[in-house]
Structure formats: structure tokens, C-alpha cells
Enzyme design. Structure first.
Site, PDB file in Angstrom:
ATOM      1  N   ASP A  67      29.630  43.753  30.793  1.00  0.00           N
ATOM      2  CA  ASP A  67      30.627  44.186  32.053  1.00  0.00           C
ATOM      3  C   ASP A  67      31.020  45.572  32.323  1.00  0.00           C
ATOM      4  O   ASP A  67      30.586  46.403  31.131  1.00  0.00           O
ATOM      5  CB  ASP A  67      31.765  43.409  32.207  1.00  0.00           C
ATOM      6  CG  ASP A  67      32.472  43.217  31.038  1.00  0.00           C
ATOM      7  OD1 ASP A  67      32.151  44.085  29.973  1.00  0.00           O
ATOM      8  OD2 ASP A  67      33.547  42.424  30.908  1.00  0.00           O
ATOM      9  N   ASP A 136      43.510  34.411  30.389  1.00  0.00           N
ATOM     10  CA  ASP A 136      43.232  33.444  31.422  1.00  0.00           C
ATOM     11  C   ASP A 136      42.016  32.652  31.237  1.00  0.00           C
ATOM     12  O   ASP A 136      41.548  32.186  32.160  1.00  0.00           O
ATOM     13  CB  ASP A 136      43.324  34.188  32.740  1.00  0.00           C
ATOM     14  CG  ASP A 136      42.377  35.298  33.018  1.00  0.00           C
ATOM     15  OD1 ASP A 136      41.260  35.284  32.038  1.00  0.00           O
ATOM     16  OD2 ASP A 136      42.330  35.943  34.000  1.00  0.00           O
ATOM     17  N   HIS A 138      38.891  34.152  31.000  1.00  0.00           N
ATOM     18  CA  HIS A 138      37.636  34.712  31.292  1.00  0.00           C
ATOM     19  C   HIS A 138      36.842  35.223  30.195  1.00  0.00           C
ATOM     20  O   HIS A 138      37.262  35.546  29.052  1.00  0.00           O
ATOM     21  CB  HIS A 138      38.104  36.014  32.416  1.00  0.00           C
ATOM     22  CG  HIS A 138      38.424  37.163  31.738  1.00  0.00           C
ATOM     23  ND1 HIS A 138      39.678  37.735  31.966  1.00  0.00           N
ATOM     24  CD2 HIS A 138      38.054  37.635  30.711  1.00  0.00           C
ATOM     25  CE1 HIS A 138      40.047  38.995  31.531  1.00  0.00           C
ATOM     26  NE2 HIS A 138      38.827  39.229  30.611  1.00  0.00           N
ATOM     27  N   GLU A 143      36.621  35.861  36.331  1.00  0.00           N
ATOM     28  CA  GLU A 143      37.811  35.449  36.309  1.00  0.00           C
ATOM     29  C   GLU A 143      37.875  33.959  36.575  1.00  0.00           C
ATOM     30  O   GLU A 143      36.989  33.539  36.828  1.00  0.00           O
ATOM     31  CB  GLU A 143      38.530  36.362  37.441  1.00  0.00           C
ATOM     32  CG  GLU A 143      38.859  37.828  36.943  1.00  0.00           C
ATOM     33  CD  GLU A 143      40.008  38.162  35.868  1.00  0.00           C
ATOM     34  OE1 GLU A 143      40.099  37.157  35.077  1.00  0.00           O
ATOM     35  OE2 GLU A 143      40.313  39.081  35.893  1.00  0.00           O
TER      36      GLU A 143
HETATM   37  C1  GLP Z   1      38.354  42.338  28.923  1.00  0.00           C
HETATM   38  C2  GLP Z   1      36.851  42.437  28.756  1.00  0.00           C
HETATM   39  C3  GLP Z   1      36.400  41.157  28.224  1.00  0.00           C
HETATM   40  C4  GLP Z   1      37.202  40.919  26.982  1.00  0.00           C
HETATM   41  C5  GLP Z   1      38.556  40.676  27.101  1.00  0.00           C
HETATM   42  C6  GLP Z   1      39.508  40.509  26.007  1.00  0.00           C
HETATM   43  O1  GLP Z   1      38.677  41.765  30.242  1.00  0.00           O
HETATM   44  N1  GLP Z   1      36.090  42.366  30.056  1.00  0.00           N
HETATM   45  O2  GLP Z   1      34.890  41.256  27.790  1.00  0.00           O
HETATM   46  O3  GLP Z   1      36.687  39.466  26.421  1.00  0.00           O
HETATM   47  O4  GLP Z   1      38.823  41.842  28.077  1.00  0.00           O
HETATM   48  O5  GLP Z   1      39.823  41.810  25.418  1.00  0.00           O
HETATM   49  P1  GLP Z   1      40.516  41.996  23.982  1.00  0.00           P
HETATM   50  O6  GLP Z   1      39.508  41.340  22.967  1.00  0.00           O
HETATM   51  O7  GLP Z   1      40.883  43.243  23.889  1.00  0.00           O
HETATM   52  O8  GLP Z   1      41.621  40.861  24.323  1.00  0.00           O
END
Ligand code: GLP
Length: 261
Positions: A67, A136, A138, A143
């Protein structure tokens, strides 16, 4: 899906790095889908250590983004392109040409999204897609209530995700973009092996809903239940909401080691 409970984030990183190393020994030019955020960092660190010790050859490996933010200036340190270059491409000694991602600064975002889906397919598809999970539920930036058949497209971030990600932007939510490009859930499900890593108590609820809840677009990660070979690696804290934790532990303990993930 296979659920593997590990003692901590370091053990999770090591386990997934081993799976990537095994994949690269079978298929040296494998296409690795990488995720951003804090969670996957132990995977990249463990993999880089294996490269340094000569335990794995990544010279033909290819890397692709999951992404990207829309509208950050080129070279912004928190664009996911910059993050993947910094955390994955450079430490592994890969060339920039082995790395692909969607163009978050394209004038025609929809065309850029379609081009990225095509590029992934033309590259032969993603062999192993590493995923984190949002609080959440995702995956990527899909989302809640994203179509389970979605393709790479533009999405609007929820307030919660912008709050969660503000820590990468001087704790200033105003700096967190509202829009992103993300591989769709349908795109992610086309990867040959999605591997989701979740660590910490803050992810326990999302993990329980992903693994033990019904498949529902309100918990986008639950779509992984539809994949024939999805793996969820969780530390003890992230596993704390799983009713079937003991069963998952017993199943993994009984699995022949040579099978890997
Ligand atoms: C962002 C990214 C996701 C990731 C999420 C969780 O939203 N787009 O790919 O999984 O963060 O991040 P973290 O691992 O820092 O909790």
C-alpha cells in the site's frame, strides 16, 4: 488458516524469515510482498541477519509494496516507498529495480491502481505476502467494509487509522494523509501465501475477530479464512483473545518441522 503462537515478536520475526529463506531456496526470484508499520520490522531484521551470515541468497529476490499514501511529496521519509527502501531493500542489499510499488503521486490514481494490479500479475503474482493488521482489523489499508473482492484502489483512512499512524508523522494527525492506495482484498487473496504477523495486546481483539469470527468485510483480515494457505503468526499477547489458543498450540507442535509454515 494456520495459527502459530510464538513467545514474542522476535520469535515471530525469526519464524517468518525462515519461511522466506525456504521460499527463496526453492524459488530464488520469488516475489515478496512486504508490509509497513512496526510489526514486520523483526522479520526484516532477521532476514537481513540471514543474508549477512550467508544463510540465504536474496540476490534474485523481488519485493513489492502492499500500500501507499496518496499525495505525500516524492521522497517523503514516511511514504511507504521510502519505508520499504529503508527497512527492506537497502538492508537486504537489493537493487531498486527489484522493487515495485503503486504510484501514490500519479495524476490519475485510478489508472495507477489498475497499472499496479497488472504489474503484479505480469510479475507472476506474489509468492509470499507479509501482512500486519490494524487495530480495526484492516490489512494493507483495506478499512472495515472494504469489498472482499476488491482490487488495488484508492481508499479513505478511518480516523482510528490516522490516529494510529500519527506516530510516524511527529504525533500530528494533521500530517497523516486521508487517502491511500492499497492492494485490494481480492488482490491480497491472489498471493500464494499470505502471512499475517500480529504482536502486542493492542491487536488481540482484531486477531480474535480475524481468526475466530465470521468472514465479514467489517473485519477485512477475516477474508484470509477464504485462502487455502494463509498463516497467522501471533505472540502471546496478540493471542490472548483466542478461545482456541490451546488447540492452535497443539496443532503446530504436532506439525512436522520440515513442513515449515
Ligand atoms: C498501516 C499499514 C498496514 C499495517 C498497519 C499496522 O495501516 N497500512 O499494512 O499492518 O499499519 O501497523 P503496525 O504494525 O505498526 O501496528
Amino acid at each position: 488458516m494456520e495459527v502459530v503462537i510464538v513467545p514474542d515478536a522476535t520469535a515471530g520475526g525469526e519464524l517468518i524469515a525462515e519461511a522466506i529463506a525456504a521460499l527463496l531456496s526453492r524459488k530464488p526470484d520469488a516475489l515478496l510482498g512486504v508490509a509497513t508499520g512496526s510489526t514486520p520490522l523483526p522479520v526484516y531484521q532477521a532476514l537481513a541477519a540471514k543474508v549477512r551470515s550467508g544463510a540465504v541468497d536474496v540476490s534474485r529476490a523481488r519485493v513489492c509494496q502492499l500500500d501507499e499514501y496518496v499525495g505525500l511529496p516524492e521522497g517523503h521519509p514516511e511514504s511507504y516507498r521510502s519505508v520499504v527502501l529503508r527497512e527492506v531493500v537497502e538492508p537486504l542489499g537489493l537493487s531498486e529495480s527489484s522493487f515495485m510499488g503503486p504510484d501514490g503521486s500519479a495524476e490519475d490514481i485510478q489508472a495507477a491502481c489498475e497499472a499496479y494490479d497488472r504489474a503484479l500479475a505480469e510479475a507472476g503474482g506474489v509468492d509470499l505476502q507479509l501482512l500486519g493488521i490494524g487495530t480495526d482489523g484492516h490489512i494493507g489499508f483495506n478499512e472495515p467494509c472494504s469489498s472482499l473482492a476488491s482490487r488495488t484502489r484508492i481508499k479513505t483512512l478511518t480516523e482510528q487509522t490516522r490516529i494510529d499512524n500519527a506516530r510516524f508523522f511527529d504525533d500530528d494527525i494533521e500530517q497523516v494523509p486521508h487517502h491511500v492506495i492499497t492492494q485490494g482484498i481480492g488482490t491480497i487473496l491472489e498471493s500464494r501465501h499470505p502471512v499475517l504477523l500480529a504482536t502486542g495486546e493492542g491487536k488481540a481483539d482484531a486477531v480474535a475477530r480475524t481468526v475466530e469470527g465470521p468472514v465479514a468485510s467489517v473485519v477485512p483480515a477475516s477474508a484470509l479464512q477464504l485462502h487455502p494457505h494463509a498463516t497467522v503468526v501471533v505472540d502471546e499477547a496478540a493471542a490472548s483473545g483466542l478461545k482456541l489458543a490451546d488447540y492452535f498450540r497443539a496443532t503446530y507442535a504436532a506439525k512436522p518441522r520440515w513442513q515449515g509454515l
